[in-house]
Write an enzyme that holds these catalytic residues in place. Structure first.
Site, PDB file in Angstrom:
ATOM      1  N   CYS A  45       7.101  15.669  31.456  1.00  0.00           N
ATOM      2  CA  CYS A  45       7.050  15.104  32.319  1.00  0.00           C
ATOM      3  C   CYS A  45       6.942  15.625  33.331  1.00  0.00           C
ATOM      4  O   CYS A  45       7.408  16.825  33.730  1.00  0.00           O
ATOM      5  CB  CYS A  45       8.874  14.814  32.850  1.00  0.00           C
ATOM      6  SG  CYS A  45       9.102  13.757  33.771  1.00  0.00           S
ATOM      7  N   ASP A  47       8.277  15.827  35.953  1.00  0.00           N
ATOM      8  CA  ASP A  47       9.155  16.244  37.017  1.00  0.00           C
ATOM      9  C   ASP A  47       8.743  17.814  37.860  1.00  0.00           C
ATOM     10  O   ASP A  47       8.796  18.336  36.568  1.00  0.00           O
ATOM     11  CB  ASP A  47      11.081  16.374  36.125  1.00  0.00           C
ATOM     12  CG  ASP A  47      11.669  16.521  37.160  1.00  0.00           C
ATOM     13  OD1 ASP A  47      11.973  17.758  38.034  1.00  0.00           O
ATOM     14  OD2 ASP A  47      12.530  15.265  37.562  1.00  0.00           O
ATOM     15  N   ARG A  49      10.375  19.956  38.572  1.00  0.00           N
ATOM     16  CA  ARG A  49      11.827  21.054  37.754  1.00  0.00           C
ATOM     17  C   ARG A  49      11.151  21.502  36.071  1.00  0.00           C
ATOM     18  O   ARG A  49      12.286  21.938  35.916  1.00  0.00           O
ATOM     19  CB  ARG A  49      12.839  20.324  37.854  1.00  0.00           C
ATOM     20  CG  ARG A  49      13.392  20.175  39.725  1.00  0.00           C
ATOM     21  CD  ARG A  49      14.330  19.564  39.463  1.00  0.00           C
ATOM     22  NE  ARG A  49      15.076  17.771  38.903  1.00  0.00           N
ATOM     23  CZ  ARG A  49      15.366  17.403  38.884  1.00  0.00           C
ATOM     24  NH1 ARG A  49      16.282  16.605  39.284  1.00  0.00           N
ATOM     25  NH2 ARG A  49      15.136  15.410  38.594  1.00  0.00           N
ATOM     26  N   HIS A 101      13.247  15.531  29.623  1.00  0.00           N
ATOM     27  CA  HIS A 101      14.695  16.392  30.233  1.00  0.00           C
ATOM     28  C   HIS A 101      15.880  15.332  30.022  1.00  0.00           C
ATOM     29  O   HIS A 101      15.540  14.001  30.479  1.00  0.00           O
ATOM     30  CB  HIS A 101      14.007  16.849  31.053  1.00  0.00           C
ATOM     31  CG  HIS A 101      13.788  16.227  32.469  1.00  0.00           C
ATOM     32  ND1 HIS A 101      14.390  15.996  33.422  1.00  0.00           N
ATOM     33  CD2 HIS A 101      12.727  15.133  32.473  1.00  0.00           C
ATOM     34  CE1 HIS A 101      13.237  15.194  34.173  1.00  0.00           C
ATOM     35  NE2 HIS A 101      12.232  15.099  33.518  1.00  0.00           N
ATOM     36  N   CYS A 104      15.518  12.654  33.838  1.00  0.00           N
ATOM     37  CA  CYS A 104      13.983  12.067  33.747  1.00  0.00           C
ATOM     38  C   CYS A 104      15.011  10.623  34.408  1.00  0.00           C
ATOM     39  O   CYS A 104      14.878   9.520  34.206  1.00  0.00           O
ATOM     40  CB  CYS A 104      13.672  12.065  32.639  1.00  0.00           C
ATOM     41  SG  CYS A 104      11.892  11.103  32.644  1.00  0.00           S
TER      42      CYS A 104
HETATM   43 CO    CO Z   1      11.180  12.969  33.483  1.00  0.00          CO
END
Ligand code: CO
Length: 222
Positions: A45, A47, A49, A101, A104
């Protein structure tokens, strides 16, 4: 620190990182500039993090990375397909990992019955995953547990999408690699979980309908 300060400081941090690397190994960059032999293709992803090499604890040169919203492998997305093709056919990676994750945003958004504009088409892929597993998911009363399960099922389905590609089928039948793996990263603990998707069984199952290459090594023009 303000965002403006951080922007400027990134270059200072970069110089410090270079100095530290060279102190540890004077030929670090010279060596990396010549070639790469990553064992992993990581599809994760976007993202912030979930930085691939950081959470895997590995070094530059060890993982080829593709990231997008909710770690999707979409049949009409030439970006992810080109990345898979290059990593598998040219770099000869040993492992393709799809890493989702918990928490998400893409999965959360797909679970909302709302018009999300340009995201509708992308998130439809996740809604399709929900539909494929609707009985199981509708049976989970706790909304957080249901969302976590959808994260896992989305990873599982994206692994199948990777296995549906001709390049993965052909490479595995020729050189017994790459194998395809589904992981989920837990933002709240930092731990990776291997979903232990049975690769060979999945490949056989997928090839019942998506057989894009001959069956055995001897049928290839090597
Ligand atoms: Co995500």
């Amino acid at each position: 620190m303000t965002e403006q300060d951080l922007y400027r400081e990134v270059f200072e941090r970069n110089r410090q990182w270079v100095a530290k690397r060279i102190a540890q190994d004077p030929s670090f960059f010279e060596h990396l500039a010549k070639e790469q032999h990553p064992a992993f293709l990581f599809i994760g992803c976007a993202d912030s993090r979930v930085p691939a090499s950081t959470i895997m604890g590995i070094e530059p040169g060890e993982v080829f990375v593709h990231r997008n919203v909710a770690n999707l492998v979409v049949n009409t997305d030439s970006n992810s397909l080109a990345t898979i093709h290059y990593a598998v056919d040219h770099l000869k990676v040993k492992f393709v990992v799809v890493c989702g994750h918990y928490g998400c945003g893409g999965v959360k958004a797909a679970m909302q019955p709302r018009d999300l504009g340009i995201l509708n088409g992308w998130l439809r892929e996740i809604r399709d995953v929900y539909r494929l597993h609707q009985e199981e998911l509708d049976g989970i009363a706790d909304p957080v547990a249901r969302e976590r399960r959808l994260v896992e099922l989305n990873v599982q389905e994206q692994c199948l999408n990777v296995i549906k590609t001709a390049v993965v089928q052909r490479n595995f039948l020729k050189r017994e690699a790459p194998t395809v793996h589904g992981w989920v990263y837990d933002l709240s603990t930092g731990l990776l979980k291997d979903l232990e998707i049975p690769f060979k069984e999945s490949l056989e199952k997928v090839r019942e309908l998506y057989r894009l290459t001959p069956d055995s090594r001897k049928d290839f023009d090597l």
